[in-house]
Scaffold this active site. Structure first.
Site, PDB file in Angstrom:
ATOM      1  N   ASP A 132     -14.895  11.185  11.520  1.00  0.00           N
ATOM      2  CA  ASP A 132     -16.620  10.634  11.681  1.00  0.00           C
ATOM      3  C   ASP A 132     -16.170   9.199  12.097  1.00  0.00           C
ATOM      4  O   ASP A 132     -15.176   8.298  11.526  1.00  0.00           O
ATOM      5  CB  ASP A 132     -16.856  10.638  10.232  1.00  0.00           C
ATOM      6  CG  ASP A 132     -18.405  10.723  10.308  1.00  0.00           C
ATOM      7  OD1 ASP A 132     -19.257  11.745  10.295  1.00  0.00           O
ATOM      8  OD2 ASP A 132     -19.145   9.381  10.641  1.00  0.00           O
ATOM      9  N   HIS A 177     -23.238  14.285  19.271  1.00  0.00           N
ATOM     10  CA  HIS A 177     -24.117  15.152  19.940  1.00  0.00           C
ATOM     11  C   HIS A 177     -24.464  14.461  21.372  1.00  0.00           C
ATOM     12  O   HIS A 177     -25.660  14.782  21.899  1.00  0.00           O
ATOM     13  CB  HIS A 177     -25.316  15.630  19.237  1.00  0.00           C
ATOM     14  CG  HIS A 177     -24.835  16.317  17.970  1.00  0.00           C
ATOM     15  ND1 HIS A 177     -23.981  17.562  18.036  1.00  0.00           N
ATOM     16  CD2 HIS A 177     -25.121  16.381  16.733  1.00  0.00           C
ATOM     17  CE1 HIS A 177     -23.911  18.018  16.772  1.00  0.00           C
ATOM     18  NE2 HIS A 177     -24.318  17.227  16.150  1.00  0.00           N
TER      19      HIS A 177
END
Ligand SMILES: C[S@@+](CC[C@H](N)C(=O)[O-])C[C@H]1O[C@@H](n2cnc3c(N)ncnc32)[C@H](O)[C@@H]1O
Length: 280
Positions: A132, A177
């Protein structure tokens, strides 16, 4: 009966239909988590989804167990953020790795709930990796064996992940995304994961959203990239117009679902066709 009702909602709703029913978290257009009352209704006296409520089998002719779906509805642990119709897709592709101590990399940790779900599903012998961009996600990633902090399109970071985990079986891209990130991550990781690995990309409805650099048939969108990979899969039939590539030689299937793309790897042999018929 409660399960059936929840299952049908999950199955029938495209992300956009569901979006009308659920309040949304800004960003990917994902729903906020189910309210406790819905979860409790789902829990009441339930053994799980009824047969036929989801995709009917695991691809091995066995019925879906609905285990991941059930875990999600019953989640009392860390925040977990998934569309309901994803669970049968996960099970279809991931079931084969259970009990085999697989290595799973999930890009996008958020609240850490999905890492905990993978731990529960794949077991203590699995190696669960989280990646992340936000350093604070490390605090909620207790279920993972290792956490990598940085951007999913950073080749040096991905190389470090690969060097420390040379045989990754499953990649789940649930990160930014953003189109160019999804493509860069795929191009770097896909050739380097296990020859029989699975690469799953979530929330591909962002391919149609300008805030993620998407747009219908927009150049540079992940979905257009995937369409080119469909051609690559068939390169051997193009009379040399497309080169048979490492991708062609290593890809068994590409499956497109509403908001999910799945690539199954397997070494491919020469294509051959035979004619069979009754003895004359
Ligand atoms: C949709 S959430 C992940 C949800 C989580 N997998 C789950 O199922 O609950 C997206 C995550 O991607 C992370 N992210 C955003 N941009 C990123 C990037 N460029 N590289 C890596 N992670 C990124 C965000 O910090 C966020 O935690």
């Amino acid at each position: 009966m409660q399960w059936t009702m929840i299952s049908l909602i999950g199955r029938m709703g495209s992300p956009h239909e569901n979006a009308r029913r659920a309040s949304q978290r800004p960003g990917t257009g994902k729903p906020t988590r189910l309210s406790r009352s819905v979860v409790q209704k789902g829990l009441a006296g339930s053994e799980g989804p009824e047969a036929g409520a989801f995709a009917s089998d695991t691809g091995k002719g066995e019925p879906m167990s609905g285990e991941l779906h059930r875990y999600f509805l019953n989640n009392g642990e860390r925040r977990l953020h998934k569309w309901v119709h994803y669970f049968d897709i996960y099970e279809r592709y991931f079931d084969q790795f259970r009990g085999r101590a697989p290595t799973i990399l999930e890009i996008g940790i958020f609240g850490g709930g999905s890492l905990a779900m993978w731990r529960d599903y794949f077991g203590a012998d699995a190696t669960i990796l989280g990646l992340d961009i936000k350093p604070e996600t490390e605090k909620v990633a207790g279920a993972a064996n290792r956490v990598y902090i940085g951007s999913q399109d950073d080749p040096a970071l991905l190389d470090r992940v690969l060097a420390e985990n040379p045989s990754i079986d499953i990649v789940i891209d649930d990160g930014s995304h953003v189109m160019r990130h999804m493509i860069a991550t795929f191009e770097h990781l896909y050739p380097r994961i296990s020859p029989n690995g699975v690469y799953l990309v979530e929330d591909t409805h962002t391919c149609y959203m300008s805030k993620f650099d998407g747009g219908l048939r927009r150049e540079g969108s992940w979905m257009e990239f995937v369409k080119d990979r469909l051609d690559d899969l068939h390169a051997t039939y193009t009379n040399g117009e497309l080169k048979v590539s490492a991708f062609t030689r290593s890809t068994k299937s590409i499956s497109i679902y509403d908001s999910i793309a799945v690539f199954e790897k397997a070494p491919q042999g020469k294509r051959q066709a035979f004619i069979t018929e009754a003895m004359s």
